[in-house]
Design a protein around this motif. Structure first.
Motif, PDB file in Angstrom:
ATOM      1  N   ILE A  98       0.443  -1.169  -0.588  1.00 46.16           N
ATOM      2  CA  ILE A  98       0.276   0.208   0.201  1.00 46.16           C
ATOM      3  C   ILE A  98       0.843   1.296  -0.150  1.00 46.16           C
ATOM      4  CG2 ILE A  98      -1.708   1.526   0.926  1.00 46.16           C
ATOM      5  CD1 ILE A  98      -3.416  -1.227   2.380  1.00 46.16           C
ATOM      6  N   ASP A  99       0.557   2.408  -1.038  1.00 44.44           N
ATOM      7  CA  ASP A  99       1.510   3.283  -1.707  1.00 44.44           C
ATOM      8  C   ASP A  99       0.230   5.015  -0.825  1.00 44.44           C
ATOM      9  OD1 ASP A  99       3.162   4.922  -2.217  1.00 44.44           O
ATOM     10  OD2 ASP A  99       3.078   4.902  -4.227  1.00 44.44           O
ATOM     11  N   GLU A 100       1.085   5.526  -0.198  1.00 40.02           N
ATOM     12  CA  GLU A 100       0.210   7.019   0.759  1.00 40.02           C
ATOM     13  C   GLU A 100      -0.319   5.913   2.114  1.00 40.02           C
ATOM     14  OE1 GLU A 100       1.072   9.261   0.285  1.00 40.02           O
ATOM     15  OE2 GLU A 100       2.406   9.657  -1.781  1.00 40.02           O
ATOM     16  N   PRO A 101      -0.429   5.191   2.855  1.00 36.48           N
ATOM     17  CA  PRO A 101      -1.210   4.718   3.719  1.00 36.48           C
ATOM     18  C   PRO A 101      -2.116   5.462   4.638  1.00 36.48           C
ATOM     19  CG  PRO A 101       1.354   4.913   4.633  1.00 36.48           C
ATOM     20  CD  PRO A 101       1.343   5.250   2.828  1.00 36.48           C
ATOM     21  N   HIS A 102      -2.080   6.756   4.664  1.00 36.83           N
ATOM     22  CA  HIS A 102      -2.791   7.778   5.201  1.00 36.83           C
ATOM     23  C   HIS A 102      -3.805   7.895   4.108  1.00 36.83           C
ATOM     24  CE1 HIS A 102      -0.887  10.347   1.926  1.00 36.83           C
ATOM     25  NE2 HIS A 102      -1.585  11.362   2.276  1.00 36.83           N
ATOM     26  N   ARG A 103      -4.107   7.756   3.076  1.00 35.59           N
ATOM     27  CA  ARG A 103      -5.218   7.552   1.914  1.00 35.59           C
ATOM     28  C   ARG A 103      -5.739   6.508   2.304  1.00 35.59           C
ATOM     29  NH1 ARG A 103      -4.172  11.707  -2.022  1.00 35.59           N
ATOM     30  NH2 ARG A 103      -6.220  10.852  -2.438  1.00 35.59           N
ATOM     31  N   PHE A 104      -5.442   5.688   2.670  1.00 37.89           N
ATOM     32  CA  PHE A 104      -5.972   3.672   2.835  1.00 37.89           C
ATOM     33  C   PHE A 104      -6.744   3.720   4.466  1.00 37.89           C
ATOM     34  CE2 PHE A 104      -4.066   3.500  -0.746  1.00 37.89           C
ATOM     35  CZ  PHE A 104      -4.837   2.810  -1.899  1.00 37.89           C
ATOM     36  N   SER A 105      -7.112   4.435   5.271  1.00 41.07           N
ATOM     37  CA  SER A 105      -7.444   4.447   7.274  1.00 41.07           C
ATOM     38  C   SER A 105      -8.124   2.590   7.260  1.00 41.07           C
ATOM     39  CB  SER A 105      -8.543   5.475   7.670  1.00 41.07           C
ATOM     40  OG  SER A 105      -9.997   5.225   6.615  1.00 41.07           O
ATOM     41  N   LYS A 106      -7.961   2.283   8.197  1.00 41.69           N
ATOM     42  CA  LYS A 106      -8.149   0.748   8.127  1.00 41.69           C
ATOM     43  C   LYS A 106     -10.004   0.375   8.306  1.00 41.69           C
ATOM     44  CE  LYS A 106      -4.206  -1.056   9.755  1.00 41.69           C
ATOM     45  NZ  LYS A 106      -3.232  -2.268  10.764  1.00 41.69           N
ATOM     46  N   THR A 107     -10.844   2.230   8.603  1.00 40.98           N
ATOM     47  CA  THR A 107     -11.655   2.016   8.564  1.00 40.98           C
ATOM     48  C   THR A 107     -12.493   1.943   6.995  1.00 40.98           C
ATOM     49  OG1 THR A 107     -11.912   4.337   9.391  1.00 40.98           O
ATOM     50  CG2 THR A 107     -11.384   3.031  10.913  1.00 40.98           C
ATOM     51  N   GLN A 108     -11.885   2.606   6.015  1.00 40.68           N
ATOM     52  CA  GLN A 108     -12.566   3.522   4.039  1.00 40.68           C
ATOM     53  C   GLN A 108     -12.549   1.603   3.711  1.00 40.68           C
ATOM     54  OE1 GLN A 108      -8.936   4.682   2.844  1.00 40.68           O
ATOM     55  NE2 GLN A 108     -10.215   6.809   2.430  1.00 40.68           N
ATOM     56  N   LYS A 109     -13.573   1.371   3.260  1.00 42.16           N
ATOM     57  CA  LYS A 109     -14.313   0.795   2.383  1.00 42.16           C
ATOM     58  C   LYS A 109     -12.962  -0.198   1.400  1.00 42.16           C
ATOM     59  CE  LYS A 109     -18.491   2.451   1.511  1.00 42.16           C
ATOM     60  NZ  LYS A 109     -20.285   2.977   0.282  1.00 42.16           N
ATOM     61  N   ALA A 110     -12.200   0.962   1.197  1.00 41.11           N
ATOM     62  CA  ALA A 110     -10.379   0.355   0.063  1.00 41.11           C
ATOM     63  C   ALA A 110     -10.495  -0.923   1.115  1.00 41.11           C
ATOM     64  CB  ALA A 110      -9.911   1.538  -0.663  1.00 41.11           C
ATOM     65  N   TYR A 111      -9.870  -0.081   2.001  1.00 43.18           N
ATOM     66  CA  TYR A 111      -8.711  -1.047   2.994  1.00 43.18           C
ATOM     67  C   TYR A 111      -9.369  -2.468   3.558  1.00 43.18           C
ATOM     68  CZ  TYR A 111      -5.004  -2.314   6.518  1.00 43.18           C
ATOM     69  OH  TYR A 111      -3.537  -2.932   6.523  1.00 43.18           O
ATOM     70  N   GLU A 112     -10.978  -2.102   3.870  1.00 46.67           N
ATOM     71  CA  GLU A 112     -11.610  -2.858   4.449  1.00 46.67           C
ATOM     72  C   GLU A 112     -11.835  -4.163   2.823  1.00 46.67           C
ATOM     73  OE1 GLU A 112     -15.135  -1.551   5.391  1.00 46.67           O
ATOM     74  OE2 GLU A 112     -14.948  -0.596   7.013  1.00 46.67           O
ATOM     75  N   PHE A 113     -12.176  -3.983   1.720  1.00 44.42           N
ATOM     76  CA  PHE A 113     -12.309  -4.390   0.764  1.00 44.42           C
ATOM     77  C   PHE A 113     -10.399  -5.024   0.325  1.00 44.42           C
ATOM     78  CE2 PHE A 113     -11.588  -5.611  -3.653  1.00 44.42           C
ATOM     79  CZ  PHE A 113     -12.792  -5.767  -4.512  1.00 44.42           C
TER      80      PHE A 113
END
Length: 982
Positions: free
Chosen positions: A221-236
Motif C-alpha cells: 500500500i502506497d500513501e497509507p494515510h489515504r487508506f485508513s483501516k476503516t475505509q472501504k478500500a482497505y476493508e475490501f
C-alpha cells in the motif's frame, strides 16, 4: 537522457532489507498450486521475534514497538519521508522477497490515478528494468499488470485480462514477478470490476476477487494515510482479497483514537513499524532539499475579510464583507456566482458547490460556516508580485545550475486556483490574464538578466534568448479538466508533465535545440504521486488554505536533483524556494513544529548521552548539565527546549537529534546570504586548483604486470559466477469436483533456460560495468576454461551480473596500492570556482561549502568572504586559519574535484592550503580530508579505499610537476599538528 539509479543508497537498502529480514525460510511453506505464492506460516512467536530484531537494529522507539501485533495477516509498516525514494524501495522489496522466498504475486495499491501513472512509469521504464536485472544482479523482471476501469462492451462479459494474467501466471517462473497495479477507486465502493461474475473463468474462478485471493498475494500500500483501516478500500483488501501480508510504505500514516474519556489520545496507526526515516533525518542527512519560505506582507493593509455567515438553502449562502473603515455588508450568492460581486480582488473565483455547512470554491478551497478569509491575497497586484518573486528565485537558482560542469535543468511549479486564468476557453479571444501576466514578467526578467551575464556564460545567454523567442514553449499546465480535452497541444503538455520526466529534465532536445520548458502550472492536481527532482521553486498563487501536512505540501519539490546526464546529485545541500501569501506567514514555524513533533520520545536527552559527551569533551558531568540548563538548552527533566535547538546543536553538535539549523529557512526573517569568492586569494591558490582539477585516468597496469589482477579475477570466477536459469514444471491432475489443478510432490521436471549471450557481448557487458579491458577478461575465461568446462548456455546475463557484483567487493579488499593514475589530454572546462577561461567566478553556491555559518569576517587569507562549514572539525579548521605559515586556504567545494577511485565512485577532499616553507618560499601545497572520527580503524572499508586512492592520485600529481601533500585529519588531530608535520 537516461536517469541513473543507484543500488547502494544506505537509507533505501536498509528499508527494503528490513522488510525482507522480517521473514525467514522457517515460516515459508511450499505452494500447493502452481499459481500461488508460497504460504506464510503465521507463527506469531517466530514473526514477532524477527520484527523485534529488525526494530532493535533500526532503533525504533519503544512507544512504536508497543503497537506490534499479528492478526489474520502479517502487517509491516515502513515510514519514509517524501522524496527519499519510496517507489524505488517497494520495487526493490518485491525483487528481494522473490529472491529470498520465491514470492512473485504482488498487488500494489495506490490512492490516485496520478500516483498510479508515476508508479507504472517507474516500474516499466527501461532504466529501472536494467538496474534491477543487471546492476543489482536479480536477473528477474517485473510483469506490471495495470488494472483499469472496465469499458462496457457488447457481447460476452469477459474476465479482466490483467487479472486473468495475474492469477494464471506461474509462481514457478523464476524470471518473472507479477505485479497487479490498482488504484483505490477500483477496490470495492461503486466499482464492480473485481466483484462481478464473468462469463469465462480463470482456474475455475468466475469472480476476479476469488482468483486473486487464491494466489495468496502480498499487498503493498502506497500513501497509507489515504487508506485508513476503516475505509472501504482497505476493508475490501482485508476481506475480499485476503492477502497473506500487507506492507504499507509512506511518509504519513493514518491517525486513530485510543483510550476513553480523559485518557483518550490520538496516535499514528503503526503496526510492526520496521523502519522510521522521518523528516528530521531526511533533512539532516541531506536526503532531500532544504526549504526557504518567503511571502509578501499585505499590499494596502486594509485587511478586508469575507466571512461565511450561513447556508440559507442548498443553493444559496450568505457572506459578509467585513471592512475596517466601513460598515459590514451582506451578500446572498448562489452556486455558480462569482465572488467578484463582493470585492474586485475576488474576481474569477466561483462558488462550485454548497453543502449543509460549507461552500466549495473554484480555487480548490472549502469554506465552512463562520470561517473568514482575506481579500488582499486575491488582488492582481499581489499575485503579480508573487510571480515576480518566484521568477527572481528561479533565475537565481537556474543561473548557478547552468554554470556547473554537468548542468541541472531547473524547474518551477505554480499552483493556481482558476484554470481559465491560464488556459484559453472555447470561444475566448482574449489571452487569459495569468498567462499574459506571466509571459510579460518572464520577458522583463530575461531582458534584465542578459546584460549581467559574464563573457563565459554564453551558453546560458543562448538558452535565455531561445526562451524569449518562444515564450509559449517555456511553460505548460496540467488540470483535471484536461483529461477530457481533445486539444492535441494540451495532450502533449500532459504527456510531458506526467509521463515524460526524462524529457522534461533535458536541457536539449535530441535534435540539438534547447528544451526551454521549465515552468509548470496546475490547480492542486499535481499532488501526491507526482514529483520531479528538479523542481527548485514552488509558488502558491492564492492560498489553498490547507491544514494538510506541511511536508506533503512541499513534497513535490523535495527530491534531490539530477544533472543533464541523469546522475542524482547527493553530495551537496540544495534549497527549495517556497513562495506563499501572507495568510501562511507562519508556514516555516509550523513545518519545524511538525518535524519536531515527529521525534517520539527521542527528543529527551538520556543520562548515557550526557556521560558520553562529557567524556568526549573532558568535562565533569555536573558541569556539562549545569551549562545546558543555564543556557536553556534543556529543562530539569532533560527535555530539549525546541525554541533553542539551533544554537544548542551549533554549540553541542554531539546532541544533534532534531532538525539542523538552516534546513528550513524563513527568508522574511533572515537576510539572504551570498558567498563571494575573493579574487586575490584565489590567484594565490590558482596553480594548486588547476592542478587538482586536471583530469586523470585510473588504470590497473601495475596489477596486470604482477598477474595479481588475473589471479584475483580467476578467484572471483571460481567462487561460482557461472549460473543456469531454471524453470520447474508441476504435473497436475484434474479433480472431478472442479477444475483446479493440484501439484503432485516430486513429479515435476526442471529445465535450464538456454538464453546465452554471444561471447563478445558477454565480455563487453562486464567491461562496461567494471572498466576491465576486454583482452584481460578474455584471458581470465581462457585460463579458467583450461581447468574447467564452461557450458555455452552459462555465458549469459546472470553470469555477467554475478561477476560484476563480486568484482566490486574484491576491489575494495584487494586493490589498494595495486593501481595507478595517468594524465589525460582534455580541454580546460569550467570548475566550481572558475569559468572555462580560468577566471574566478563572483559567487559560489552556499551548499557547496557548508550549511552552517560563523558570524563575523573571515581572515584575509581565506578564499571566501564567509565562513561556512558542516562538521565541528571543519569549524575548528576554519578558525585555525590564522597560522603564520598559512599563506592562503579554502574549503574545497563538495564533489568538485571528482578523483576516480577503485570503488567505482569519485572522491573529493575538503581543504586546500598554500604553506610558506621555512625558507620563505610559497611552494608547498597541502590538501586535507577531514573525518570526524577518533581513529583510522573507525573508517569504513569503502572510505579507507577512497582515501588510499586519493593518496596515490596526489603522489602522481607531484611526479607530474605539482607538489601536493595529502593528509587525512581525524578528530584527534589539529590543523596545527598537520602543518608542523609537513
Amino acid at each position: 537522457m537516461e536517469l541513473i539509479l543507484k543500488n547502494d543508497l544506505p537509507h533505501q537498502v536498509k528499508a527494503y532489507t528490513s522488510i525482507a529480514n522480517a521473514f525467514s525460510l522457517d515460516v515459508i511453506l511450499k505452494n500447493s498450486l502452481y499459481y500461488q505464492n508460497p504460504a506464510l506460516l503465521l507463527d506469531k512467536h517466530a514473526l514477532m521475534t524477527y520484527v523485534a530484531q529488525v526494530q532493535k537494529e533500526n532503533g525504533i522507539p519503544a512507544e512504536y514497538k508497543a503497537h506490534n501485533e499479528i492478526g489474520n495477516y502479517f502487517n509491516l509498516d515502513v515510514k519514509m519521508e517524501t522524496g527519499t525514494g519510496k517507489t524505488y524501495v517497494y520495487t526493490a522489496t518485491m525483487f528481494e522477497l522473490h529472491k529470498r522466498y520465491g514470492i512473485n504475486k504482488f498487488i500494489v495499491a495506490v490512492p490516485t490515478l496520478a500516483i498510479k501513472a508515476g508508479a507504472r512509469q517507474f516500474m516499466e521504464d527501461g532504466y529501472t528494468r536494467r538496474h534491477f536485472k543487471d546492476q543489482c544482479g536479480y536477473g528477474t523482471e517485473l510483469d506490471v499488470l495495470v488494472l483499469e476501469a472496465n469499458k462496457k462492451k457488447k457481447g460476452k462479459n469477459a474476465f479482466p485480462g490483467v487479472v486473468r494474467e495475474f492469477v494464471a501466471g506461474s509462481s514457478q517462473n523464476t524470471n518473472k514477478i507479477y505485479v497487479l497495479l490498482v488504484n483505490m477507486s477500483l477496490l470495492g465502493g461503486t466499482s464492480k470490476l473485481l466483484t462481478d461474475t464473468y462469463d469465462y473463468a480463470v482456474e475455475g474462478f468466475y469472480k476476479p476477487t476469488e482468483g486473486i485471493k487464491a494466489t495468496r498475494p502480498f499487498v503493498i500500500i502506497d500513501e497509507p494515510h489515504r487508506f485508513s483501516k476503516t475505509q472501504k478500500a482497505y476493508e475490501f483488501i482485508e476481506k475480499s482479497i485476503c492477502p497473506q501480508v500487507i506492507i504499507r510504505l509512506g511518509a504519513t500514516f493514518p491517525e486513530i483514537e485510543a483510550g476513553k474519556g480523559k485518557n483518550k489520545v490520538r496516535r499514528k496507526d503503526y503496526h510492526n513499524l520496521l523502519y522510521d526515516l522521518n523528516s528530521f533525518q531526511a533533512f539532516n542527512q541531506n536526503l532531500i532539499k532544504g526549504i526557504a519560505k518567503e511571502h509578501f506582507e499585505p499590499i494596502n493593509q486594509r485587511l478586508d475579510k469575507v466571512k461565511v455567515m450561513s447556508v440559507t438553502s442548498k443553493t444559496s449562502v450568505r457572506l459578509n464583507l467585513i471592512q475596517r473603515d466601513a460598515a459590514t455588508r451582506p451578500f446572498d450568492l448562489k452556486k455558480g456566482d462569482s465572488l467578484g460581486i463582493i470585492a474586485p480582488e475576488l474576481e474569477g473565483i466561483v462558488i462550485d458547490a454548497i453543502t449543509n455547512n460549507t461552500i466549495e470554491l473554484s480555487n480548490g478551497q472549502a469554506k465552512a460556516t463562520g470561517e473568514e478569509f482575506s481579500t488582499d491575497i486575491y488582488s492582481s497586484s499581489y499575485q503579480e508580485s508573487m510571480i515576480r518573486l518566484a521568477l527572481e528565485r528561479h533565475f537565481e537558482t537556474e543561473r548557478i545550475n547552468f554554470s556547473r560542469n554537468n548542468k541541472i535543468k531547473t524547474l518551477a511549479l505554480f499552483f493556481i486556483d482558476d484554470i481559465f486564468s491560464y488556459r484559453v476557453s472555447e470561444g475566448q479571444e482574449k489571452q487569459p490574464y495569468l498567462k499574459e501576466t506571466f509571459e510579460r514578467l518572464l520577458t522583463e526578467k530575461i531582458d534584465a538578466l542578459i546584460p549581467t551575464l559574464a563573457e563565459q556564460e554564453q551558453d546560458y545567454k543562448a538558452y535565455l534568448l531561445a526562451s524569449k523567442a518562444d515564450l509559449n514553449a517555456t511553460h505548460a499546465g496540467y488540470f483535471a479538466q484536461d483529461n477530457s480535452s481533445s486539444d492535441e497541444a494540451i495532450a502533449q503538455e500532459i504527456q510531458e508533465i506526467l509521463y515524460e520526466k526524462k524529457k522534461l529534465l533535458a536541457i536539449q532536445e535530441e535534435e540539438g535545440q534547447f528544451n526551454t520548458r521549465r515552468f509548470l502550472f496546475s490547480k492542486w492536481t499535481l499532488k501526491e504521486g507526482w514529483d520531479n527532482p528538479n523542481i527548485f521553486t514552488i509558488a502558491k498563487l492564492r492560498s489553498s488554505g490547507s491544514e494538510n501536512s506541511k511536508i506533503q505540501e512541499v513534497g513535490r519539490g523535495l527530491r534531490l536533483p539530477v544533472d543533464e546526464f541523469g546522475n542524482r546529485i547527493s553530495n551537496e545541500a540544495f534549497k527549495l524556494n517556497y513562495i506563499i501569501d501572507f495568510t501562511e506567514a507562519d508556514f516555516a514555524d509550523k513545518l519545524v513544529a511538525e518535524i519536531n513533533a515527529d521525534l517520539s520520545e527521542g527528543f529527551v536527552i538520556n543520562e548515557e548521552k550526557i556521560l558520553e559527551v562529557a567524556a568526549k569533551r573532558k568535562m565533569e558531568v555536573d558541569t556539562l548539565f549545569i551549562d545546558l540548563l543555564t543556557k536553556k538548552y534543556i529543562d530539569h527533566n532533560k527535555n530539549i527546549q525546541t525554541e533553542n535547538t539551533g544554537k544548542f546543536f551549533e554549540d553541542y553538535p554531539e546532541f544533534a537529534i532534531g532538525l539542523q539549523a538552516g534546513k528550513i529557512e524563513d527568508r522574511n526573517k533572515r537576510k539572504e546570504r551570498k558567498i563571494r569568492i575573493r579574487p586575490a586569494v584565489y590567484y594565490e591558490l590558482k596553480t594548486l586548483w588547476e592542478a587538482i582539477n586536471t583530469k586523470y585516468m585510473l588504470h590497473y597496469e601495475k596489477v596486470e604486470q604482477e598477474s595479481f589482477l588475473l589471479n584475483g579475477l580467476l578467484d572471483i570466477v571460481a567462487k561460482g559466477v557461472l549460473a543456469d536459469t531454471y524453470i520447474t514444471s508441476r504435473r497436475a491432475e484434474l479433480h472431478t469436483a472442479g477444475t483446479r489443478a493440484t501439484t503432485q510432490e516430486d513429479s515435476g521436471v526442471q529445465f535450464a533456460i538456454n538464453k546465452p549471450l554471444p561471447y563478445s557481448e558477454f565480455l563487453k557487458r562486464i567491461s562496461r560495468q567494471t572498466n576491465l579491458p576486454i583482452q584481460l577478461l578474455h584471458q581470465v575465461w581462457v585460463e579458467y576454461g583450461k581447468m574447467n568446462t564452461i557450458p555455452a548456455e552459462q555465458i549469459n546475463e546472470q553470469s555477467a551480473a554475478n561477476f560484476v557484483k563480486l568484482f566490486y567487493d574484491w576491489k575494495v579488499e584487494n586493490l589498494p596500492g595495486k593501481f595507478s593514475y595517468s594524465k589525460m589530454n582534455l580541454p580546460v572546462r569550467a570548475t566550481a570556482l572558475t569559468y572555462s577561461d580560468g577566471t574566478p567566478k563572483m559567487e559560489i553556491t552556499q551548499g557547496l561549502i557548508g550549511t552552517k555559518f560563523i558570524e563575523g569576517s573571515p581572515s584575509r587569507n581565506y578564499l571566501y568572504d564567509v565562513y561556512a562549514f558542516d562538521s565541528p572539525l571543519e569549524k575548528e579548521n576554519l578558525l585555525a586559519g590564522g597560522i603564520e605559515e598559512v599563506v592562503v586556504y579554502g574549503k574545497i567545494p563538495k564533489g568538485s574535484i571528482a578523483i576516480p577511485t577503485i570503488t567505482g565512485q569519485s572522491y573529493s577532499p575538503d581543504f586546500m592550503y598554500v604553506i610558506k616553507k621555512n625558507n620563505g618560499e610559497k611552494v608547498l601545497h597541502v590538501v586535507i580530508e577531514t573525518k570526524d572520527v577518533e581513529n583510522q580503524t573507525t573508517l569504513r572499508g569503502i572510505e579507507q579505499a577512497k582515501i588510499d586512492c586519493a593518496r596515490e592520485f596526489f603522489q602522481q600529481l607531484t611526479i607530474d610537476g605539482y607538489t601536493v601533500v595529502f593528509n587525512t585529519q581525524l578528530h584527534n588531530k589539529t590543523i596545527r599538528e598537520i602543518i608542523d608535520e609537513v
